[in-house]
Design an enzyme around this catalytic site. Structure first.
Site, short mmCIF file in Angstrom:
data_model
loop_
_atom_site.label_atom_id
_atom_site.label_comp_id
_atom_site.label_asym_id
_atom_site.label_seq_id
_atom_site.Cartn_x
_atom_site.Cartn_y
_atom_site.Cartn_z
N ALA A 89 -3.58 -28.81 -19.12
CA ALA A 89 -4.49 -29.44 -18.14
C ALA A 89 -4.94 -28.13 -17.31
CB ALA A 89 -4.30 -30.42 -17.38
N GLU A 90 -3.84 -27.45 -16.82
CA GLU A 90 -3.93 -26.31 -15.71
C GLU A 90 -4.76 -25.12 -16.47
OE1 GLU A 90 -1.93 -24.07 -12.07
OE2 GLU A 90 -1.00 -25.76 -13.01
N SER A 91 -4.53 -24.91 -17.76
CA SER A 91 -5.03 -23.86 -18.22
C SER A 91 -6.50 -24.25 -18.48
CB SER A 91 -4.38 -23.68 -19.82
OG SER A 91 -2.97 -23.50 -19.62
N CYS A 148 0.61 -30.84 -18.74
CA CYS A 148 0.26 -30.40 -17.40
C CYS A 148 -0.12 -28.82 -17.64
CB CYS A 148 1.48 -30.17 -16.50
SG CYS A 148 1.58 -31.96 -15.84
N SER A 193 -8.26 -24.15 -14.79
CA SER A 193 -8.15 -22.78 -14.39
C SER A 193 -9.11 -21.84 -14.88
CB SER A 193 -6.80 -22.02 -14.57
OG SER A 193 -5.98 -22.95 -13.65
#
Length: 125
Positions: free
Chosen positions: A46-48, A43, A51
């Site tokens: 994925a978020e890095s 996660c 974003s």
């Protein structure tokens, strides 16, 4: 662009544009007690990546703030690296959504995630 957590976890961005961001992360150091890649680490990757794409989409003087993420963990990884590819699914003025596919060194899907970021003006410095 992905902050201290991403650096601590060894995330490397290999390619970055508003439409697509590619990065990788080592499995070693990002595992749960059974020696498997931690789902939370997937996660974070994925978020890095999502974003980063959202921030590039937002443009100068704007910021991207994650407001929703979901992830499905398909298989485990125990060694090597995992690679994530974030592809923009929606890019508007106030929201950007990215689909992120994470694979192992053999190209097998480890995780599928979706991230939505709110886009707003950067606070005054």
């Amino acid at each position: 662009m992905y902050g201290d957590l991403g650096k601590t976890m060894g995330i490397e961005v290999l390619e970055a544009s508003p439409e697509r961001v590619v990065g990788r992360m080592p499995v070693k150091g990002n595992t749960q007690p059974y020696g498997l890649l931690h789902g939370g680490a997937s996660c974070v990757l994925a978020e890095s990546l999502g974003s980063t794409g959202a921030a590039l989409h937002a443009g100068a003087g704007r910021i991207a703030v994650g407001i929703e993420i979901n992830a499905t963990h398909h298989r485990s990884a125990t060694e090597g690296h995992v690679t994530g590819v974030a592809t923009r699914a929606h890019g508007g003025r106030t929201l950007a959504t990215y689909d992120i596919v994470i694979t192992d060194d053999e190209g097998r899907r480890v995780c599928t995630a979706r991230l939505t970021c709110m886009l707003r003006d950067a606070p005054p410095s």
